[in-house]
Design a protein around this motif. Structure first.
Motif, PDB file in Angstrom:
ATOM      1  N   ASP A 266      17.149  19.473 -24.834  1.00 58.10           N
ATOM      2  CA  ASP A 266      15.690  19.406 -24.746  1.00 58.10           C
ATOM      3  C   ASP A 266      15.193  18.428 -23.689  1.00 58.10           C
ATOM      4  O   ASP A 266      14.038  18.482 -23.286  1.00 58.10           O
ATOM      5  CB  ASP A 266      15.084  19.056 -26.109  1.00 58.10           C
ATOM      6  N   ALA A 267      16.040  17.526 -23.228  1.00 60.55           N
ATOM      7  CA  ALA A 267      15.680  16.576 -22.185  1.00 60.55           C
ATOM      8  C   ALA A 267      16.466  16.907 -20.921  1.00 60.55           C
ATOM      9  O   ALA A 267      17.564  17.470 -20.990  1.00 60.55           O
ATOM     10  CB  ALA A 267      15.990  15.146 -22.639  1.00 60.55           C
ATOM     11  N   ALA A 268      15.931  16.569 -19.769  1.00 59.83           N
ATOM     12  CA  ALA A 268      16.602  16.859 -18.503  1.00 59.83           C
ATOM     13  C   ALA A 268      17.976  16.186 -18.476  1.00 59.83           C
ATOM     14  O   ALA A 268      18.104  14.979 -18.697  1.00 59.83           O
ATOM     15  CB  ALA A 268      15.761  16.371 -17.336  1.00 59.83           C
ATOM     16  N   THR A 269      18.987  16.983 -18.216  1.00 61.83           N
ATOM     17  CA  THR A 269      20.356  16.464 -18.251  1.00 61.83           C
ATOM     18  C   THR A 269      20.774  15.806 -16.946  1.00 61.83           C
ATOM     19  O   THR A 269      21.713  15.013 -16.926  1.00 61.83           O
ATOM     20  CB  THR A 269      21.361  17.593 -18.542  1.00 61.83           C
ATOM     21  N   GLY A 270      20.111  16.162 -15.840  1.00 67.17           N
ATOM     22  CA  GLY A 270      20.658  15.816 -14.545  1.00 67.17           C
ATOM     23  C   GLY A 270      21.877  16.678 -14.277  1.00 67.17           C
ATOM     24  O   GLY A 270      22.230  17.559 -15.080  1.00 67.17           O
ATOM     25  N   PRO A 271      22.556  16.455 -13.142  1.00 70.99           N
ATOM     26  CA  PRO A 271      23.747  17.242 -12.835  1.00 70.99           C
ATOM     27  C   PRO A 271      24.759  17.202 -13.983  1.00 70.99           C
ATOM     28  O   PRO A 271      24.975  16.161 -14.601  1.00 70.99           O
ATOM     29  CB  PRO A 271      24.289  16.571 -11.564  1.00 70.99           C
ATOM     30  N   ALA A 272      25.377  18.356 -14.251  1.00 74.84           N
ATOM     31  CA  ALA A 272      26.160  18.540 -15.471  1.00 74.84           C
ATOM     32  C   ALA A 272      27.659  18.491 -15.209  1.00 74.84           C
ATOM     33  O   ALA A 272      28.174  19.196 -14.328  1.00 74.84           O
ATOM     34  CB  ALA A 272      25.808  19.882 -16.113  1.00 74.84           C
TER      35      ALA A 272
END
Length: 381
Positions: free
Chosen positions: A124-130
């Motif tokens: 639900d929150a921005a993960t950034g690069p995974a």
């Protein structure tokens, strides 16, 4: 007193840095207000399941708002009645620190060896690069919003052939006879039919009845790190092999990229590509053997496959490959050896893959090639 369940790693994928990859993927853009459903085939059965999630290459904390596990249905769907909520130390969600990992609590779910399960994450929150594994040869699904309880999978409208954050599935099998295949794209299953579970690891699991874990990364090197192709083998061995539960042996097939990357100027992702001699690779293999035996694992060496006609081929690479294979077979330093080179080589031209086993690039086997490799390795068990 109730007996403590012994968990066995039933599936794994080696984490990688976010990268463009071989095919389009979501690793660099990451996820936000989305659900991610991934389908994996497990190598052991049991009555309880737990997962491991990796933020190994994250630069900020990763929030998992919720997670579920289920037996897989068709496409992104799940088998009715099998969906289970996962918890993390009793909580419905968890925050994974940058460069950290986490294990879920066990969920009550009966699963069988060689069946597929789905793991769904709500982000639900921005993960950034995974943190991800580039080459899954299986389909992962993405949908908007909270799709944890989606049964038919209709809410998952996008697909990818990579795995994200999920690094292991464990079951309470209590088994200690697992095998890890450690290497590059050949261990990863490149050249096998996508979505059909025809990788070398799949074929070996079917033949031996053991949990077989694929710890391959396409393009991986034994001696050098790569922005595209993962940390060097001698460094990632501890995480990707020794840290797996219930393992008793490792089969090493790694080194061809170290030898062959320097033979071409056409592939920029192969750079930098130091010229590597056989003695350097042998020192690397000895380090893997030392690490494996230090944890009580059998270390099995596999000869490098023929690669004549590929973009890795050249006179120097051929010479080094022959020297390495000679050492693997003759030095007596492994606990066992398997001559995969001989099994898949063309009898009329031993520097090349036999045509019926060649995926088409003269470097990777096809489904039939992986089958004969598995048959040969099965003899070690």
């Amino acid at each position: 007193m109730e007996a403590v369940a012994v968990f066995t790693t039933a599936w794994t994928a080696s984490p990688q840095l976010p990268a463009v990859g071989f095919t389009p993927n979501w690793s660099q853009e990451g996820f936000w207000r989305q659900s991610l459903r991934q389908v994996v085939r497990i190598g052991a059965g049991g009555g309880r399941v737990r997962i491991r999630l990796s933020n190994a290459y994250g630069t900020s904390p990763l929030r998992i708002a919720g997670a579920t596990v289920a037996r897989a249905g068709e496409g992104a769907g799940v088998e009715p009645g099998s969906l289970r909520r996962l918890t993390f130390e009793g909580a419905g969600g968890v925050e994974i620190p940058a460069r950290g990992q986490v294990a879920s609590d066990p969920a009550e779910l009966v699963v069988e060896a060689l069946e597929s399960v789905t793991v769904t994450l709500h982000l639900d929150a921005a993960t950034g690069p995974a943190t991800f594994h580039a080459q899954a040869f299986a389909t992962s699904h993405r949908g908007e919003g909270d799709r944890l309880d989606d049964l038919d999978g209709d809410g998952f409208g996008e697909t990818s052939e990579s795995w994200y954050f999920l690094s292991a599935v464990e079951v309470d099998a209590g088994r200690t006879d697992g095998v890890v295949l450690f290497g590059d794209s050949i261990v990863d299953g490149f050249g096998s039919t996508p979505g059909a579970n025809r990788r070398w690891s799949d074929a070996l699991a079917e033949r031996t009845g053991r949990p077989v874990l694929g710890a391959g990364i396409g393009g991986n090197l034994l001696l050098n790190d790569s922005a595209w192709y993962g940390e060097k083998g001698v460094r990632r061995f501890g995480r990707d092999v020794l840290d797996q539960a219930g393992v008793e042996a490792v089969v090493v097939l790694l080194g061809l990229n170290d030898i062959g990357f320097s033979e071409t100027d056409e592939q920029p992702t192969y750079k930098p590509a130091p010229v590597v001699e056989a003695e350097e690779l042998i020192d690397g293999y000895r380090e893997l053997i030392r690490q494996a035996r230090g944890r009580g694992l059998r270390a099995i060496g596999a000869t490098l496959l023929p690669f004549g006609g590929s973009d890795h081929w050249g006179e120097r690479a051929a010479k080094v490959s022959r020297e390495v294979n000679g050492w693997i077979l003759g030095a007596g330093e492994w606990d066992a050896v398997v001559d995969l080179n001989e099994v898949v080589a063309d009898p009329e031209d031993p520097d090349r893959l036999r045509g019926v086993y060649d995926f088409g690039d003269h470097l990777h086997p096809n489904d039939a090639g992986y089958e004969v490799m598995a048959e040969e390795v099965a003899g070690c068990f």
